[in-house]
Design a protein around this motif. Sequence first.
Motif, short mmCIF file in Angstrom:
data_model
loop_
_atom_site.label_atom_id
_atom_site.label_comp_id
_atom_site.label_asym_id
_atom_site.label_seq_id
_atom_site.Cartn_x
_atom_site.Cartn_y
_atom_site.Cartn_z
N VAL A 178 0.81 -1.21 0.00
CA VAL A 178 0.00 0.00 0.00
C VAL A 178 0.85 1.27 0.00
O VAL A 178 0.39 2.34 -0.38
CB VAL A 178 -0.97 0.00 1.21
N LYS A 179 2.11 1.16 0.41
CA LYS A 179 3.00 2.32 0.46
C LYS A 179 3.68 2.61 -0.88
O LYS A 179 4.28 3.68 -1.05
CB LYS A 179 4.07 2.10 1.53
N LEU A 180 3.64 1.66 -1.80
CA LEU A 180 4.37 1.82 -3.05
C LEU A 180 3.72 2.83 -3.97
O LEU A 180 2.50 2.97 -4.00
CB LEU A 180 4.46 0.48 -3.78
N SER A 181 4.56 3.51 -4.74
CA SER A 181 4.03 4.43 -5.75
C SER A 181 3.28 3.64 -6.81
O SER A 181 3.56 2.46 -7.05
CB SER A 181 5.18 5.21 -6.40
N GLN A 182 2.35 4.30 -7.47
CA GLN A 182 1.57 3.65 -8.52
C GLN A 182 2.46 3.13 -9.63
O GLN A 182 2.25 2.04 -10.16
CB GLN A 182 0.53 4.62 -9.08
N LYS A 183 3.47 3.91 -9.97
CA LYS A 183 4.39 3.52 -11.04
C LYS A 183 5.10 2.21 -10.72
O LYS A 183 5.19 1.32 -11.57
CB LYS A 183 5.41 4.63 -11.27
N LEU A 184 5.60 2.11 -9.49
CA LEU A 184 6.33 0.89 -9.12
C LEU A 184 5.40 -0.29 -8.93
O LEU A 184 5.78 -1.43 -9.22
CB LEU A 184 7.16 1.15 -7.86
N GLN A 185 4.18 -0.05 -8.49
CA GLN A 185 3.20 -1.14 -8.43
C GLN A 185 2.95 -1.70 -9.83
O GLN A 185 2.85 -2.91 -10.02
CB GLN A 185 1.89 -0.64 -7.82
N GLN A 186 2.84 -0.79 -10.80
CA GLN A 186 2.61 -1.23 -12.19
C GLN A 186 3.81 -1.98 -12.73
O GLN A 186 3.66 -3.00 -13.42
CB GLN A 186 2.29 -0.01 -13.06
N GLU A 187 5.03 -1.50 -12.43
CA GLU A 187 6.24 -2.19 -12.89
C GLU A 187 6.33 -3.59 -12.28
O GLU A 187 6.71 -4.55 -12.97
CB GLU A 187 7.49 -1.38 -12.52
N PHE A 188 6.01 -3.67 -11.01
CA PHE A 188 6.05 -4.96 -10.31
C PHE A 188 5.05 -5.94 -10.92
O PHE A 188 5.37 -7.10 -11.19
CB PHE A 188 5.76 -4.74 -8.83
N SER A 189 3.83 -5.46 -11.16
CA SER A 189 2.80 -6.30 -11.77
C SER A 189 3.19 -6.72 -13.18
O SER A 189 2.94 -7.86 -13.59
CB SER A 189 1.46 -5.55 -11.81
N GLN A 190 3.81 -5.80 -13.91
CA GLN A 190 4.24 -6.12 -15.28
C GLN A 190 5.30 -7.21 -15.27
O GLN A 190 5.29 -8.12 -16.11
CB GLN A 190 4.78 -4.86 -15.97
N ASN A 191 6.22 -7.13 -14.33
CA ASN A 191 7.24 -8.18 -14.18
C ASN A 191 6.59 -9.54 -13.98
O ASN A 191 6.96 -10.53 -14.63
CB ASN A 191 8.12 -7.88 -12.97
N GLU A 192 5.62 -9.61 -13.07
CA GLU A 192 4.96 -10.88 -12.78
C GLU A 192 4.20 -11.39 -14.00
O GLU A 192 4.20 -12.59 -14.28
CB GLU A 192 4.04 -10.71 -11.58
N ASP A 193 3.54 -10.48 -14.72
CA ASP A 193 2.82 -10.87 -15.94
C ASP A 193 3.79 -11.42 -16.98
O ASP A 193 3.51 -12.44 -17.63
CB ASP A 193 2.07 -9.67 -16.53
N ASP A 194 4.93 -10.75 -17.14
CA ASP A 194 5.91 -11.18 -18.13
C ASP A 194 6.48 -12.56 -17.79
O ASP A 194 6.70 -13.39 -18.69
CB ASP A 194 7.06 -10.16 -18.22
N ILE A 195 6.71 -12.81 -16.51
CA ILE A 195 7.22 -14.12 -16.09
C ILE A 195 6.16 -15.19 -16.36
O ILE A 195 6.47 -16.27 -16.89
CB ILE A 195 7.63 -14.10 -14.61
N LEU A 196 4.91 -14.91 -15.98
CA LEU A 196 3.84 -15.89 -16.18
C LEU A 196 3.68 -16.25 -17.66
O LEU A 196 3.51 -17.42 -18.01
CB LEU A 196 2.52 -15.37 -15.62
N LYS A 197 3.75 -15.25 -18.53
CA LYS A 197 3.63 -15.51 -19.97
C LYS A 197 4.72 -16.47 -20.43
O LYS A 197 4.47 -17.36 -21.25
CB LYS A 197 3.72 -14.19 -20.74
N ARG A 198 5.89 -16.30 -19.92
CA ARG A 198 7.00 -17.17 -20.33
C ARG A 198 6.81 -18.59 -19.78
O ARG A 198 7.16 -19.56 -20.46
CB ARG A 198 8.32 -16.56 -19.85
N ILE A 199 6.28 -18.70 -18.58
CA ILE A 199 6.06 -20.04 -18.02
C ILE A 199 4.96 -20.75 -18.80
O ILE A 199 5.03 -21.97 -19.03
CB ILE A 199 5.71 -19.95 -16.52
N LEU A 200 3.94 -20.03 -19.21
CA LEU A 200 2.90 -20.63 -20.05
C LEU A 200 3.49 -21.09 -21.38
O LEU A 200 3.14 -22.17 -21.88
CB LEU A 200 1.76 -19.63 -20.28
#
Length: 213
Positions: free
Chosen positions: A105-127
Motif C-alpha cells: 500500500v505504500k508503493l508508488s503507482q508507477k512501481l506497483q505497475q512495474e512490479f505487476s508487469q514483471n509478474e505478468d511477463d514471467i507468467l507468460k513465459r512459463i505458459l
Amino acid sequence: LILAVAQQLVAEKGMVGLSMQSIADLTDYSKGTIYQHYGCKEDVVAKLVIRCGQQLIAMIDLAIKYGTSARHKVLLVSAAYFINSQRQPEVAPLLSKLKSPEIKVKLSQKLQQEFSQNEDDILKRILTLFSEDTGFDASKIMDAAFGWWTMQWGLQDIMANGWDMSGLGYAKPEQFFFRSLHMYLDGLGIADDASCHDWEEITQQAQKIFQTN
C-alpha cells in the motif's frame, strides 16, 4: 548508487537497517535528493525486486532459447530461478515482503505497475514453457504452469529464508526439488530426456548459457 547502497544495507542489516537517512549517510545525496527519486524506502525495495525480476526474465528467455527439449527447457528455467537467487541472496527474501498488504500500500503507482508487469511477463513465459513441444491443450498448459510455479516458489521460500531442513532429512532441498520435478514432468507426460537427470550438470549448463549471452 542509491540502489547499490540500499542493497548493501539490506545485506548487512536487513529491512530494519534500511532508511532514507541510512542511504543518505552512505552517499553524497541529501535525503531530499533521494526523495526526488523514491517516495519511501519501500519504493527502493520495490525497485531492487523489480530489477532482480528483470534479470530473471532475461535468464528465462535464454533458458527457453537454448533448451533442446521441453523437459530440458523446464529444468534450465528452474535453474535460472535458483542461480538468480544465489546471485542476489539479499534481494530474494524481499519479494514476499513486497507482497504484504502493509508494504504494498505504500508503493508508488508507477512501481506497483512495474512490479505487476514483471509478474505478468514471467507468467507468460512459463505458459510458453509448457505450450511449446508438449501438445498440451490450453487447460493443461494452465494447470502444468501453476503446478510448476508452486513447486518453484516453495523451493525459493526455503532457500531465501535459510530454512534448515537437515533435521527433516532434506539437507539439500534443491536436489529433492530436482527429483520431485522429474516425477511431476513424468506425470504430465512430458517426454523424458536422458541428458537432464544430473542437477549439477544442468546447473553448469545454465550458468554457462547465462554468462556467455
